[in-house]
Design a protein around this motif. Sequence first.
Motif, PDB file in Angstrom:
ATOM      1  N   CYS A 388       0.813  -1.217   0.000  1.00  0.00           N
ATOM      2  CA  CYS A 388       0.000   0.000   0.000  1.00  0.00           C
ATOM      3  C   CYS A 388       0.847   1.269   0.000  1.00  0.00           C
ATOM      4  CB  CYS A 388      -0.960  -0.010   1.182  1.00  0.00           C
ATOM      5  SG  CYS A 388      -0.134  -0.054   2.794  1.00  0.00           S
ATOM      6  N   TRP A 389       2.107   1.153   0.398  1.00  0.00           N
ATOM      7  CA  TRP A 389       2.994   2.322   0.425  1.00  0.00           C
ATOM      8  C   TRP A 389       3.216   2.921  -0.969  1.00  0.00           C
ATOM      9  CZ3 TRP A 389       7.241   1.556  -2.648  1.00  0.00           C
ATOM     10  CH2 TRP A 389       7.562   0.226  -2.942  1.00  0.00           C
ATOM     11  N   VAL A 390       2.973   2.133  -2.000  1.00  0.00           N
ATOM     12  CA  VAL A 390       3.188   2.621  -3.376  1.00  0.00           C
ATOM     13  C   VAL A 390       2.268   3.793  -3.698  1.00  0.00           C
ATOM     14  CG1 VAL A 390       3.135   1.956  -5.827  1.00  0.00           C
ATOM     15  CG2 VAL A 390       3.938   0.328  -4.112  1.00  0.00           C
ATOM     16  N   ILE A 391       1.186   3.916  -2.944  1.00  0.00           N
ATOM     17  CA  ILE A 391       0.224   4.978  -3.228  1.00  0.00           C
ATOM     18  C   ILE A 391       0.847   6.365  -3.175  1.00  0.00           C
ATOM     19  CG2 ILE A 391      -0.579   5.266  -0.854  1.00  0.00           C
ATOM     20  CD1 ILE A 391      -3.390   5.618  -1.938  1.00  0.00           C
ATOM     21  N   ILE A 392       1.918   6.531  -2.399  1.00  0.00           N
ATOM     22  CA  ILE A 392       2.552   7.855  -2.295  1.00  0.00           C
ATOM     23  C   ILE A 392       3.196   8.273  -3.613  1.00  0.00           C
ATOM     24  CG2 ILE A 392       2.955   7.582   0.177  1.00  0.00           C
ATOM     25  CD1 ILE A 392       5.883   7.026  -0.430  1.00  0.00           C
ATOM     26  N   PHE A 393       3.428   7.316  -4.515  1.00  0.00           N
ATOM     27  CA  PHE A 393       4.022   7.633  -5.821  1.00  0.00           C
ATOM     28  C   PHE A 393       2.978   7.828  -6.912  1.00  0.00           C
ATOM     29  CE2 PHE A 393       7.324   5.256  -3.551  1.00  0.00           C
ATOM     30  CZ  PHE A 393       8.417   6.095  -3.711  1.00  0.00           C
ATOM     31  N   MET A 394       1.716   7.538  -6.602  1.00  0.00           N
ATOM     32  CA  MET A 394       0.692   7.587  -7.637  1.00  0.00           C
ATOM     33  C   MET A 394       0.482   8.979  -8.246  1.00  0.00           C
ATOM     34  SD  MET A 394      -0.366   4.682  -8.553  1.00  0.00           S
ATOM     35  CE  MET A 394      -1.825   5.151  -9.474  1.00  0.00           C
ATOM     36  N   PRO A 395       0.464  10.068  -7.441  1.00  0.00           N
ATOM     37  CA  PRO A 395       0.332  11.386  -8.078  1.00  0.00           C
ATOM     38  C   PRO A 395       1.458  11.680  -9.064  1.00  0.00           C
ATOM     39  CG  PRO A 395      -0.148  11.545  -5.741  1.00  0.00           C
ATOM     40  CD  PRO A 395       0.408  10.171  -5.961  1.00  0.00           C
ATOM     41  N   VAL A 396       2.677  11.245  -8.739  1.00  0.00           N
ATOM     42  CA  VAL A 396       3.807  11.450  -9.656  1.00  0.00           C
ATOM     43  C   VAL A 396       3.633  10.597 -10.912  1.00  0.00           C
ATOM     44  CG1 VAL A 396       6.314  11.277  -9.923  1.00  0.00           C
ATOM     45  CG2 VAL A 396       5.335  11.958  -7.720  1.00  0.00           C
ATOM     46  N   PHE A 397       3.222   9.343 -10.733  1.00  0.00           N
ATOM     47  CA  PHE A 397       2.972   8.453 -11.874  1.00  0.00           C
ATOM     48  C   PHE A 397       1.910   9.049 -12.798  1.00  0.00           C
ATOM     49  CE2 PHE A 397       0.362   5.030 -13.684  1.00  0.00           C
ATOM     50  CZ  PHE A 397       1.312   4.329 -14.418  1.00  0.00           C
ATOM     51  N   ARG A 398       0.833   9.547 -12.227  1.00  0.00           N
ATOM     52  CA  ARG A 398      -0.231  10.131 -13.038  1.00  0.00           C
ATOM     53  C   ARG A 398       0.236  11.397 -13.748  1.00  0.00           C
ATOM     54  NH1 ARG A 398      -4.824   7.584 -12.365  1.00  0.00           N
ATOM     55  NH2 ARG A 398      -5.240   6.413 -10.453  1.00  0.00           N
ATOM     56  N   PHE A 399       1.104  12.155 -13.093  1.00  0.00           N
ATOM     57  CA  PHE A 399       1.644  13.362 -13.719  1.00  0.00           C
ATOM     58  C   PHE A 399       2.459  13.006 -14.957  1.00  0.00           C
ATOM     59  CE2 PHE A 399       5.018  16.611 -14.064  1.00  0.00           C
ATOM     60  CZ  PHE A 399       4.233  17.739 -14.226  1.00  0.00           C
ATOM     61  N   ILE A 400       3.272  11.948 -14.863  1.00  0.00           N
ATOM     62  CA  ILE A 400       4.069  11.502 -16.011  1.00  0.00           C
ATOM     63  C   ILE A 400       3.163  11.009 -17.129  1.00  0.00           C
ATOM     64  CG2 ILE A 400       5.772   9.796 -16.785  1.00  0.00           C
ATOM     65  CD1 ILE A 400       6.963   9.906 -13.942  1.00  0.00           C
ATOM     66  N   VAL A 401       2.146  10.213 -16.766  1.00  0.00           N
ATOM     67  CA  VAL A 401       1.210   9.696 -17.769  1.00  0.00           C
ATOM     68  C   VAL A 401       0.453  10.834 -18.441  1.00  0.00           C
ATOM     69  CG1 VAL A 401      -0.900   8.333 -18.067  1.00  0.00           C
ATOM     70  CG2 VAL A 401       0.978   7.422 -16.704  1.00  0.00           C
ATOM     71  N   PHE A 402       0.166  11.895 -17.674  1.00  0.00           N
ATOM     72  CA  PHE A 402      -0.497  13.058 -18.265  1.00  0.00           C
ATOM     73  C   PHE A 402       0.319  13.622 -19.419  1.00  0.00           C
ATOM     74  CE2 PHE A 402      -0.423  17.749 -18.345  1.00  0.00           C
ATOM     75  CZ  PHE A 402      -1.703  17.973 -18.847  1.00  0.00           C
ATOM     76  N   TRP A 403       1.638  13.710 -19.254  1.00  0.00           N
ATOM     77  CA  TRP A 403       2.472  14.258 -20.321  1.00  0.00           C
ATOM     78  C   TRP A 403       2.608  13.277 -21.485  1.00  0.00           C
ATOM     79  CZ3 TRP A 403       3.301  19.137 -20.966  1.00  0.00           C
ATOM     80  CH2 TRP A 403       3.187  19.986 -19.867  1.00  0.00           C
ATOM     81  N   PHE A 404       2.452  11.989 -21.212  1.00  0.00           N
ATOM     82  CA  PHE A 404       2.363  11.028 -22.309  1.00  0.00           C
ATOM     83  C   PHE A 404       1.126  11.320 -23.154  1.00  0.00           C
ATOM     84  CE2 PHE A 404       4.803   7.357 -20.017  1.00  0.00           C
ATOM     85  CZ  PHE A 404       5.956   8.120 -20.091  1.00  0.00           C
ATOM     86  N   ARG A 405       0.023  11.664 -22.473  1.00  0.00           N
ATOM     87  CA  ARG A 405      -1.212  11.986 -23.188  1.00  0.00           C
ATOM     88  C   ARG A 405      -1.069  13.275 -23.983  1.00  0.00           C
ATOM     89  NH1 ARG A 405      -4.877  12.846 -18.694  1.00  0.00           N
ATOM     90  NH2 ARG A 405      -6.353  13.436 -20.318  1.00  0.00           N
ATOM     91  N   VAL A 406      -0.347  14.242 -23.428  1.00  0.00           N
ATOM     92  CA  VAL A 406      -0.081  15.469 -24.179  1.00  0.00           C
ATOM     93  C   VAL A 406       0.698  15.137 -25.448  1.00  0.00           C
ATOM     94  CG1 VAL A 406       1.159  17.664 -24.144  1.00  0.00           C
ATOM     95  CG2 VAL A 406      -0.135  16.943 -22.130  1.00  0.00           C
ATOM     96  N   ALA A 407       1.667  14.228 -25.321  1.00  0.00           N
ATOM     97  CA  ALA A 407       2.435  13.795 -26.492  1.00  0.00           C
ATOM     98  C   ALA A 407       1.533  13.174 -27.545  1.00  0.00           C
ATOM     99  CB  ALA A 407       3.523  12.809 -26.066  1.00  0.00           C
ATOM    100  N   ALA A 408       0.505  12.441 -27.096  1.00  0.00           N
ATOM    101  CA  ALA A 408      -0.435  11.821 -28.034  1.00  0.00           C
ATOM    102  C   ALA A 408      -1.180  12.878 -28.837  1.00  0.00           C
ATOM    103  CB  ALA A 408      -1.426  10.936 -27.270  1.00  0.00           C
ATOM    104  N   MET A 409      -1.516  13.993 -28.193  1.00  0.00           N
ATOM    105  CA  MET A 409      -2.177  15.091 -28.913  1.00  0.00           C
ATOM    106  C   MET A 409      -1.273  15.623 -30.019  1.00  0.00           C
ATOM    107  SD  MET A 409      -5.177  15.792 -27.402  1.00  0.00           S
ATOM    108  CE  MET A 409      -5.499  17.543 -27.566  1.00  0.00           C
ATOM    109  N   ILE A 410       0.015  15.761 -29.706  1.00  0.00           N
ATOM    110  CA  ILE A 410       0.971  16.246 -30.700  1.00  0.00           C
ATOM    111  C   ILE A 410       1.141  15.226 -31.816  1.00  0.00           C
ATOM    112  CG2 ILE A 410       3.364  16.971 -31.058  1.00  0.00           C
ATOM    113  CD1 ILE A 410       3.353  17.887 -28.099  1.00  0.00           C
ATOM    114  N   HIS A 411       1.215  13.929 -31.452  1.00  0.00           N
ATOM    115  CA  HIS A 411       1.306  12.864 -32.439  1.00  0.00           C
ATOM    116  C   HIS A 411       0.126  12.919 -33.410  1.00  0.00           C
ATOM    117  CE1 HIS A 411       4.687  10.149 -31.549  1.00  0.00           C
ATOM    118  NE2 HIS A 411       4.567  10.540 -30.296  1.00  0.00           N
ATOM    119  N   ALA A 412      -1.071  13.152 -32.862  1.00  0.00           N
ATOM    120  CA  ALA A 412      -2.277  13.150 -33.688  1.00  0.00           C
ATOM    121  C   ALA A 412      -2.234  14.235 -34.760  1.00  0.00           C
ATOM    122  CB  ALA A 412      -3.507  13.335 -32.800  1.00  0.00           C
TER     123      ALA A 412
END
Length: 450
Positions: A388-412
């Motif tokens: 359960c301690w991994v939860i402290i990294f989830m906001p950072v993980f989601r932040f990185i994934v958010f920029w992956f999604r931004v990259a997808a917009m540019i790819h499109a």
Amino acid sequence: MTKEFLWNFIIFWGIWLLIPMMLDGVIAAKHIIFSWRMLRKEQREDKDLSISYYPRVSIVVPVHNSEGTLHACLTSIFAQNYPRERIEVFLIDNGSSDDSFRVFNRFSNAHGGLCLRWVRIEEAGKAKALNSGVFLGNSEIIINLDSDAQIGPNVVLETVHAMFLNDQVAGATGAILIDHKQINKKSLGLRLLQHCELLEYLEAFFVGRKYQSHRNRLFTLAGAFSCFNRRSLLNTHLYDSNSISEDTKMTFELRMRNDQQKLIFMDKAKIYLEPISSWAKLYSQRVRWQRGELEVISSYTELYKGSVLKLIRSFASRMLFIDHTLMFPRIVWTVLTPLLVFVGYPLELILLANFFVYLMYLFIDANYLLVAYFYLDKEYRAYLREHCWVIIFMPVFRFIVFWFRVAAMIHAITEPAQWNAENPVAQTRRALRGLGKFVFRVLGRNKSSA
């Protein structure tokens, strides 16, 4: 803390913090309230899985170089709490170059009582394999299952309960979970990535998909596992082989062609996938998902065009607004926050504001995971408690994934659609190599002219 410092924080940062709170906090609050209410309601109900008639079920498994995962997939089908003579399995080989067929042969020779058929098609592509499998059986229920997935023992029975006993259901998907037994034990960095992915899947299905299903707004029947009423499926144009998101497009197609029926999420039908193998794979996957979402929504403009009222009511337009239009305020927040240091705002004030944002996302993740926890079996719960301690990294993980999604917009906008997108590190290296070659050519040309 001085009075001036406190007022600066309350007035300026109170307004500034509204950006992430309004974008994600309000949506999350709605999901959290719904999830807890639904959980309490379901805990009071005792679901009876007994049935008097067992309809025939067809399971279609696309196979493409699946040597390493096919045996486990077939074993999970064989272990179903459903009469084996009422299950037929079609393995559609669409261009494998490994020993997948040998794995199939060994399994079929060792496991009798299950109807297994191997079909090879000449053209590669998952969509073509799935379309071929639709016409091979004559059952009323069709299940599409990835060859790298394993299904829980009650999945077929849950599917029959959800679909055969309710003709108002056109299609369904299950709870896609990461197989925690396959989490990497050697690399700390990869293990952390896979843990975060595991938690993300729990939240996405037991909160996100469950809420969408309740409102009959299910956006995607997961490609790893989806099931259909045969008649409803044959009303569609089947899977689109030209789409990089054939599962999402099929979901929209199914909804459009069967508007009197529902698409549902089955929380007790659990499907297990192996975890992602690298950040590069995660990047490619998320770019494809996000780009596919854009592609599909733009293909079904009749869902939200025509009037303002239709635009507001459409689940597709709301998804487009949340996932894409609201992406830009998040970008503004991320870019402008560090720049505030240069216009006189104290660094500690900026750090404190961002810490509050982090706590908000941590609170959201904690609630989502607590809801998901009650839908899991004892073994998975024990694993979740241990990690359960991994939860402290989830906001950072989601932040990185958010920029992956931004990259997808540019790819499109800039690149043609493709199944695997090159990751940013590889793109940078390729660009630097190209720049180096260009510089050497220019220097060589100048030297020869001199």
